[in-house]
Design an enzyme around this catalytic site. Sequence first.
Site, short mmCIF file in Angstrom:
data_model
loop_
_atom_site.label_atom_id
_atom_site.label_comp_id
_atom_site.label_asym_id
_atom_site.label_seq_id
_atom_site.Cartn_x
_atom_site.Cartn_y
_atom_site.Cartn_z
N ASP A 98 0.85 -1.17 0.00
CA ASP A 98 0.00 0.00 0.00
C ASP A 98 0.89 1.23 0.00
O ASP A 98 1.85 1.30 0.76
CB ASP A 98 -0.87 0.00 1.28
CG ASP A 98 -2.32 0.22 0.99
OD1 ASP A 98 -2.63 1.31 0.46
OD2 ASP A 98 -3.14 -0.67 1.27
N ASP A 199 -3.25 4.58 -2.10
CA ASP A 199 -4.31 4.94 -1.17
C ASP A 199 -4.81 6.37 -1.36
O ASP A 199 -4.00 7.30 -1.47
CB ASP A 199 -3.76 4.79 0.26
CG ASP A 199 -4.80 5.02 1.32
OD1 ASP A 199 -5.71 4.18 1.42
OD2 ASP A 199 -4.72 6.03 2.04
N GLU A 256 -6.62 3.94 -5.86
CA GLU A 256 -7.92 4.06 -5.18
C GLU A 256 -8.53 5.38 -5.63
O GLU A 256 -8.37 6.41 -4.99
CB GLU A 256 -7.75 4.03 -3.65
CG GLU A 256 -9.11 3.90 -2.97
CD GLU A 256 -9.08 4.20 -1.46
OE1 GLU A 256 -10.01 3.76 -0.78
OE2 GLU A 256 -8.17 4.87 -0.98
N HIS A 328 -11.10 -3.97 2.65
CA HIS A 328 -11.01 -3.75 4.10
C HIS A 328 -11.82 -2.53 4.57
O HIS A 328 -11.87 -2.27 5.77
CB HIS A 328 -9.55 -3.57 4.47
CG HIS A 328 -8.97 -2.31 3.89
ND1 HIS A 328 -8.81 -2.14 2.53
CD2 HIS A 328 -8.58 -1.15 4.47
CE1 HIS A 328 -8.33 -0.92 2.31
NE2 HIS A 328 -8.18 -0.31 3.47
N ASP A 329 -12.38 -1.77 3.64
CA ASP A 329 -13.18 -0.60 4.01
C ASP A 329 -14.67 -0.85 3.86
O ASP A 329 -15.47 0.05 4.08
CB ASP A 329 -12.84 0.59 3.09
CG ASP A 329 -11.47 1.17 3.33
OD1 ASP A 329 -10.96 1.04 4.47
OD2 ASP A 329 -10.90 1.74 2.39
O1 TEU Z 1 -9.65 4.91 2.09
C1 TEU Z 1 -9.99 6.13 1.48
C2 TEU Z 1 -11.38 6.50 1.59
O2 TEU Z 1 -11.87 7.26 0.75
C3 TEU Z 1 -12.16 6.09 2.81
O3 TEU Z 1 -12.77 7.24 3.30
C4 TEU Z 1 -13.21 5.10 2.55
O4 TEU Z 1 -14.18 5.67 1.72
C5 TEU Z 1 -13.81 4.73 3.88
O5 TEU Z 1 -12.82 4.02 4.59
C6 TEU Z 1 -15.01 3.84 3.77
O6 TEU Z 1 -15.48 3.53 5.04
C7 TEU Z 1 -8.31 4.66 2.28
C8 TEU Z 1 -8.09 3.33 2.97
O7 TEU Z 1 -8.54 2.30 2.15
C9 TEU Z 1 -8.73 3.37 4.32
O8 TEU Z 1 -8.61 2.14 4.99
C10 TEU Z 1 -8.05 4.45 5.11
O9 TEU Z 1 -8.69 4.60 6.34
C11 TEU Z 1 -8.04 5.78 4.38
O10 TEU Z 1 -7.66 5.67 3.01
C12 TEU Z 1 -7.04 6.72 5.01
O11 TEU Z 1 -5.74 6.27 4.70
#
Ligand code: TEU
Length: 554
Positions: A98, A199, A256, A328-329
């Site tokens: 990442d 990210d 992303e 994971h989100d």
């Molecule tokens: O996520 C970016 C992001 O846009 C997040 O706000 C996402 O929409 C949200 O987690 C959904 O619940 C990335 C990573 O994938 C995330 O795990 C991180 O928390 C975030 O960046 C900050 O680095």
Amino acid sequence: MTKKWWHDKVAYQIYPKSFYDSNGDGIGDIPGIIRKLDYLHDLGVDIIWLSPCYQSPLADQGYDISDYYAIDPRFGTMEDMDLLLAEAKKRNMYIVMDLVVNHCSDEHEWFKKACEDPEGKYGNFFYLRDKKEGELPTNWRSYFGGPVWDDLPGTNKQYLHVFHKKQPDLNWENPELREEVYKNINWWLDKGLGGFRIDAIINIKKALPLHSYEPDREDGLCSVKTMLKEAHGIGEFLGEMRDRTFKKYDAFSVGEVFDEKPEEIPDFIGEDGYFSSMFDFNETIFGASENGWYDSAPVTPDDYKKCCFDAQKRVGNIGFLSNIIENHDEPRGVSRYIPEGDCCVKSKKMLAALNFMLRGLPFIYQGQELGMENKPFTSIDEIDDINSINEYQVALDAGCTPQEALKAVSKFSRDNARTPIQWSDEANAGFTTGKPWLSVHPNYTTINVNAQMDDPDSVRSFYKELIKLRKSPEYSETVVYGTFEPAWEDQHNLMAYYRKGEKTLLVIGNYQKEPQDVTLDAPYQKVVLNNDAGLAKDGNTLHLQGYQVVILEM
Ligand code: TEU
Ligand code: CA
């Protein structure tokens, strides 16, 4: 289109903290990943994306990095990382890490130096503004709640963080910062890394000069996205990053990227685009409300189809999307995209095939291959994720009862996907011999790797078949490079499409529990894959069972 080494690959996302714990401290680690490499190799995975395992206070589970050149001791050592790279290489697998460079951690030395001397070199690595009593520099709301500004410790300044306050945004307008980022990327690529998942990258370009916008909630703040709509010129940063790093190594990069405009797609993922690929988030953002999770709309089968098809049509043959069911989100895809009450082995396989056969690069998130489901949370205290805790408060503030707020948060909580991988029916699902950092899903006794490995009818075995199909000499060209063409687009609860290359494949999923008929224009030649024992038909009319999916060669 120039062929690239990664076009025909299958990727798998590991969330290290929850994958496999090798030393009993309850936290998954790199030696644990090494032990399970053969498991992934057996599945057919080529590219492994590791969510962050760099040195970090883990305020946002590693997406807050305090040293880009060090492994967090909880995850292992740099020697472990080198061994993982070597072991992956032995198996013709690639490791992708990442790249979290919209922000770092407030415990990174750059930030500490900025606090010591805000007017010095490192002050300019961040967005700092003079503190004014009773007034913030801008009224933006951070993604994780509250204003994006906090006091810069020991100074009369404030710093910007679009995510958590422990994630200060890096100032990409500063060429010195960009040099540091490129140095870091190249250092890892020199080590033999296959590439990066990038990210939150759309946030690196801010609309300058920073200013406030119309508030969109009672809190008087506005979404960061309102500002991003006005931010132009991100391409200069991304193009420079590509040229200075990935391109020289022929590395794989997947962005992303949210909210790209259709005309920007060639710049992002076309020939010589900023990235090799970018994720399709059409399905995951569907139904989202500006008000918060509590106000989100569910995704019906017809919505799901439309989201996938729109993305496929938008990108066409310009490049390759990376297709996901979850990450994971996000909550577990089977709990989200399969109508309530219908989540079963058969419907899970249907969803898998419908997604996997789309044009683009398939990404499997750990546990997805087992059909892992959302966790039944009974109290907010069981939730660790900062975003979920914030959304719980947002729901309460909007007038939800605690039960309603918990229900909303349970549906979307990022912790749904972060529960430990269910390896066996032993204690803690065989994930750890200690106490897992996040408790396991109670269904581990039935849904686990051991139970599925040798069962030809398991969800995992079906994923293995899908991967085999993508790689088979007969169908690979079609599955990888074939065009996408929707079929019976208006038929309710039916998701069907052609993939046309050297051969013609037709993927048909009956996205409901009731049977459904489909009439083909011509007889098919062969059933290539089927999640049911048979395929009932009458001439060219197929009688599909509930949640049956078939891949036909035409
Ligand atoms: O996520 C970016 C992001 O846009 C997040 O706000 C996402 O929409 C949200 O987690 C959904 O619940 C990335 C990573 O994938 C995330 O795990 C991180 O928390 C975030 O960046 C900050 O680095
Ligand atoms: Ca451990």
